[in-house]
Design a protein around this motif. Structure first.
Motif, PDB file in Angstrom:
ATOM      1  N   LEU A 328       0.825  -1.201   0.000  1.00 28.70           N
ATOM      2  CA  LEU A 328       0.000   0.000   0.000  1.00 28.70           C
ATOM      3  C   LEU A 328       0.864   1.257   0.000  1.00 28.70           C
ATOM      4  O   LEU A 328       0.547   2.247  -0.673  1.00 28.70           O
ATOM      5  N   ALA A 329       1.972   1.239   0.745  1.00 33.68           N
ATOM      6  CA  ALA A 329       2.867   2.396   0.751  1.00 33.68           C
ATOM      7  C   ALA A 329       3.437   2.653  -0.640  1.00 33.68           C
ATOM      8  O   ALA A 329       3.529   3.807  -1.078  1.00 33.68           O
ATOM      9  N   ALA A 330       3.807   1.587  -1.340  1.00 34.35           N
ATOM     10  CA  ALA A 330       4.344   1.747  -2.694  1.00 34.35           C
ATOM     11  C   ALA A 330       3.290   2.314  -3.641  1.00 34.35           C
ATOM     12  O   ALA A 330       3.595   3.165  -4.483  1.00 34.35           O
ATOM     13  N   VAL A 331       2.046   1.863  -3.509  1.00 35.47           N
ATOM     14  CA  VAL A 331       0.967   2.426  -4.317  1.00 35.47           C
ATOM     15  C   VAL A 331       0.864   3.918  -4.058  1.00 35.47           C
ATOM     16  O   VAL A 331       0.711   4.730  -4.977  1.00 35.47           O
ATOM     17  N   GLY A 332       0.991   4.301  -2.802  1.00 38.86           N
ATOM     18  CA  GLY A 332       0.830   5.699  -2.443  1.00 38.86           C
ATOM     19  C   GLY A 332       1.922   6.612  -2.949  1.00 38.86           C
ATOM     20  O   GLY A 332       1.654   7.800  -3.223  1.00 38.86           O
ATOM     21  N   TYR A 333       3.162   6.110  -3.080  1.00 37.60           N
ATOM     22  CA  TYR A 333       4.241   6.991  -3.557  1.00 37.60           C
ATOM     23  C   TYR A 333       4.541   6.819  -5.045  1.00 37.60           C
ATOM     24  O   TYR A 333       5.538   7.340  -5.554  1.00 37.60           O
ATOM     25  N   ALA A 334       3.684   6.115  -5.754  1.00 34.51           N
ATOM     26  CA  ALA A 334       3.953   5.818  -7.166  1.00 34.51           C
ATOM     27  C   ALA A 334       3.947   7.057  -8.049  1.00 34.51           C
ATOM     28  O   ALA A 334       4.514   7.030  -9.145  1.00 34.51           O
ATOM     29  N   GLY A 335       3.316   8.138  -7.621  1.00 35.72           N
ATOM     30  CA  GLY A 335       3.351   9.368  -8.401  1.00 35.72           C
ATOM     31  C   GLY A 335       2.013   9.817  -8.947  1.00 35.72           C
ATOM     32  O   GLY A 335       1.972  10.680  -9.827  1.00 35.72           O
ATOM     33  N   ILE A 336       0.912   9.256  -8.438  1.00 33.58           N
ATOM     34  CA  ILE A 336      -0.424   9.714  -8.837  1.00 33.58           C
ATOM     35  C   ILE A 336      -0.875  10.726  -7.788  1.00 33.58           C
ATOM     36  O   ILE A 336      -1.305  10.370  -6.687  1.00 33.58           O
ATOM     37  N   ASP A 338      -3.357  12.773  -7.382  1.00 31.92           N
ATOM     38  CA  ASP A 338      -4.748  12.871  -6.914  1.00 31.92           C
ATOM     39  C   ASP A 338      -5.344  11.508  -6.588  1.00 31.92           C
ATOM     40  O   ASP A 338      -6.558  11.324  -6.628  1.00 31.92           O
ATOM     41  N   LEU A 339      -4.509  10.548  -6.245  1.00 28.15           N
ATOM     42  CA  LEU A 339      -4.991   9.213  -5.902  1.00 28.15           C
ATOM     43  C   LEU A 339      -5.838   9.270  -4.627  1.00 28.15           C
ATOM     44  O   LEU A 339      -5.440   9.863  -3.622  1.00 28.15           O
ATOM     45  N   ASP A 340      -6.998   8.648  -4.673  1.00 28.55           N
ATOM     46  CA  ASP A 340      -7.889   8.578  -3.520  1.00 28.55           C
ATOM     47  C   ASP A 340      -7.684   7.234  -2.836  1.00 28.55           C
ATOM     48  O   ASP A 340      -8.103   6.190  -3.336  1.00 28.55           O
ATOM     49  N   GLN A 341      -7.034   7.249  -1.671  1.00 25.18           N
ATOM     50  CA  GLN A 341      -6.695   5.991  -1.017  1.00 25.18           C
ATOM     51  C   GLN A 341      -7.921   5.211  -0.579  1.00 25.18           C
ATOM     52  O   GLN A 341      -7.864   3.981  -0.415  1.00 25.18           O
ATOM     53  N   THR A 342      -9.069   5.876  -0.432  1.00 27.13           N
ATOM     54  CA  THR A 342     -10.270   5.156  -0.005  1.00 27.13           C
ATOM     55  C   THR A 342     -10.858   4.294  -1.112  1.00 27.13           C
ATOM     56  O   THR A 342     -11.791   3.521  -0.870  1.00 27.13           O
ATOM     57  N   THR A 355      -9.462  -3.132   1.611  1.00 27.11           N
ATOM     58  CA  THR A 355     -10.632  -2.591   0.927  1.00 27.11           C
ATOM     59  C   THR A 355     -10.830  -1.147   1.354  1.00 27.11           C
ATOM     60  O   THR A 355     -10.615  -0.800   2.530  1.00 27.11           O
ATOM     61  N   GLN A 356     -11.187  -0.306   0.400  1.00 23.62           N
ATOM     62  CA  GLN A 356     -11.404   1.116   0.646  1.00 23.62           C
ATOM     63  C   GLN A 356     -10.209   1.740   1.363  1.00 23.62           C
ATOM     64  O   GLN A 356     -10.349   2.594   2.228  1.00 23.62           O
ATOM     65  N   GLY A 357      -9.022   1.265   0.996  1.00 20.30           N
ATOM     66  CA  GLY A 357      -7.793   1.838   1.518  1.00 20.30           C
ATOM     67  C   GLY A 357      -7.361   1.329   2.864  1.00 20.30           C
ATOM     68  O   GLY A 357      -6.318   1.757   3.392  1.00 20.30           O
ATOM     69  N   VAL A 381      -4.044  -4.945  -7.719  1.00 20.15           N
ATOM     70  CA  VAL A 381      -4.422  -3.669  -7.122  1.00 20.15           C
ATOM     71  C   VAL A 381      -5.484  -3.024  -7.999  1.00 20.15           C
ATOM     72  O   VAL A 381      -5.310  -2.920  -9.221  1.00 20.15           O
ATOM     73  N   GLN A 382      -6.558  -2.585  -7.386  1.00 16.23           N
ATOM     74  CA  GLN A 382      -7.601  -1.828  -8.079  1.00 16.23           C
ATOM     75  C   GLN A 382      -7.552  -0.392  -7.587  1.00 16.23           C
ATOM     76  O   GLN A 382      -7.610  -0.138  -6.388  1.00 16.23           O
ATOM     77  N   LEU A 383      -7.445   0.549  -8.537  1.00 16.76           N
ATOM     78  CA  LEU A 383      -7.284   1.961  -8.192  1.00 16.76           C
ATOM     79  C   LEU A 383      -8.609   2.706  -8.084  1.00 16.76           C
ATOM     80  O   LEU A 383      -8.657   3.806  -7.516  1.00 16.76           O
ATOM     81  N   GLY A 384      -9.677   2.155  -8.663  1.00 13.84           N
ATOM     82  CA  GLY A 384     -10.976   2.791  -8.584  1.00 13.84           C
ATOM     83  C   GLY A 384     -11.050   4.124  -9.295  1.00 13.84           C
ATOM     84  O   GLY A 384     -11.753   5.047  -8.844  1.00 13.84           O
ATOM     85  N   ARG A 385     -10.344   4.235 -10.433  1.00 15.31           N
ATOM     86  CA  ARG A 385     -10.277   5.522 -11.132  1.00 15.31           C
ATOM     87  C   ARG A 385     -10.740   5.451 -12.584  1.00 15.31           C
ATOM     88  O   ARG A 385     -10.947   6.471 -13.213  1.00 15.31           O
TER      89      ARG A 385
END
Length: 410
Positions: A328-336, A338-342, A355-357, A381-385
């Motif tokens: 999850l940390a890697a997803v968060g720093y990937a460079g998106i 406006d990523l919504d972690q929820t 689920t939902q972050g 991983v599902q980004l929900g975007r």
């Protein structure tokens, strides 16, 4: 030990009409080792390639680019040495690579520009061109259409197993063959790797399609693998079409024949790429990373590679430790930005981890550990975007990786 990978059986590799391969022991770096390989291509073959994006690219990469630009549809020979990368060698390295081309061209009575040179091995050491050229007559004398497995062995460096695969397709009522080899086990990253790969087919393909074909196949295979996040100086992927299968030349991939051939080409390229990951230096796990529901494929790739390059993630896989907050940390720093972690959903194979972050209330540590102990694992991983997706292949990072690379020059 490689992860669910076996050495190729020579009889399972289909000869490609118009290609003969010879291998010899020239003592490039070590005695009693196959280390010089030649591919002899019949007249009428079309050749294209893609190469490393490392700006410190090796001398043979520079020469290959030049020769393909000037004689791409008239290449008649390929020469490959292992044991020495001829990279970081300046003008002297270029001269030695040119001398190798000159020597092979002279023996074959073709133009120097019709030869493509390739090297792999240790960087910043002078290429022992005299040993290579002395071995060329034996390599030529050894040339046979059936020597794909032998060539796969002859281009190895830190690989533990040779890598080679074949496929076939029916194109225009003709059976066409596709066979390829690759090498690589470390310094693997997108934009290719410390890897070499050579893929041949006897299918007739319009020469205008060849450069884009090489790039497309690389993007769907070798540019979807990573082992340690390094990009080599010598990455090269070459596609040869000998035009001897008797089919009407492919001029459009969006036809039944075009799709049939592309499927066979992609199958071999992806198997070769995945074999590099399975044989990654010190690898004990083969990991497929799938990122879904992105707005663009590019942002999916950012997330996938952030996970695949993370030393913390890779060492957790080696330890079979479901420390999944690292993913999850890697997803968060990937460079998106406006990523919504929820909106994030995380799965390990069939186990719904987050689920939902946040941690899935139904997730059990024992389920995560069960999956992490497997030799083959899918991270999803599902980004929900949106609806974009991508996938890539990587491995874990083990104690042996450090040992192999600490001892490489000795």
């Amino acid at each position: 030990m490689p992860v669910n990978l076996k050495a190729p059986v020579a009889q399972d590799l289909a000869p490609v009409a118009g290609i003969r391969i010879g291998v010899t022991e020239a003592g490039v770096r070590k005695a009693n080792r196959k280390d010089v390989t030649v591919f002899l291509l019949d007249e009428g073959s079309h050749v294209a390639g893609v190469f490393t994006k490392n700006r410190f690219c090796a001398a043979p990469v520079q020469i290959c680019r030049e020769h393909l630009a000037s004689h791409g549809q008239a290449i008649r020979a390929i020469v490959i040495n292992t044991g020495n990368a001829n990279a970081g060698t300046g003008a002297d390295g270029l001269a030695r690579a040119h001398a190798t081309c000159d020597a092979l061209a002279g023996l074959l009575k073709i133009d120097t520009q019709q030869v493509l040179p390739f090297s792999t091995g240790v960087i910043m050491e002078p290429l022992p061109v005299d040993r290579i050229t002395a071995g060329l007559p034996a390599a030529i004398a050894d040339a046979q259409p059936t020597h794909w497995a032998k060539a796969a062995e002859g281009i190895m460096t830190t690989d533990t197993l040779p890598k080679a695969f074949s496929a076939s397709a029916t194109v225009g009522g003709k059976t066409v063959q596709v066979t390829g080899i690759s090498k690589g086990a470390g310094m693997i990253r997108p934009n290719m790797a410390t890897m070499l790969s050579f893929l041949g087919t006897d299918a007739a393909i319009s020469p205008e399609l060849m450069p884009a074909l090489a790039k497309t196949l690389a993007d769907q295979s070798f540019n979807r693998i990573t082992i340690d996040g390094d990009t080599s100086t010598n990455d090269s992927f070459v596609v040869v079409a000998t035009n001897q299968a008797g089919n009407a030349p492919i001029t459009d991939w969006n036809t039944a024949d075009g799709q049939a051939l592309m499927t066979a080409l992609r199958e071999v390229a992806q198997k070769l790429a995945q074999a590099i990951v399975r044989d990654g230096e010190g690898a004990t796990k083969f990991i497929q990373i799938e990122v879904e529901q992105g707005r663009t494929e590019e942002e999916c790739r950012l997330v996938a590679y952030a996970i695949a390059h993370s030393p913390l993630v890779k060492t957790a896989f080696f330890a079979s430790d479901p420390n999944l907050g690292r993913i999850l940390a890697a997803v968060g720093y990937a460079g998106i930005d406006d990523l919504d972690q929820t909106q994030i959903e995380l799965f390990l194979d069939d186990v719904h981890v987050a689920t939902q972050g946040g941690r899935n209330p139904a997730y059990q540590e024992a389920d995560g550990q069960r999956v992490m102990k497997q030799q083959e694992i899918v991270v999803r991983v599902q980004l929900g975007r949106g609806s974009a997706s991508t996938q890539l292949w990587t491995c874990d990072l083990s104690h042996d990786y450090v040992s192999i690379n600490a001892d490489y020059r000795s």
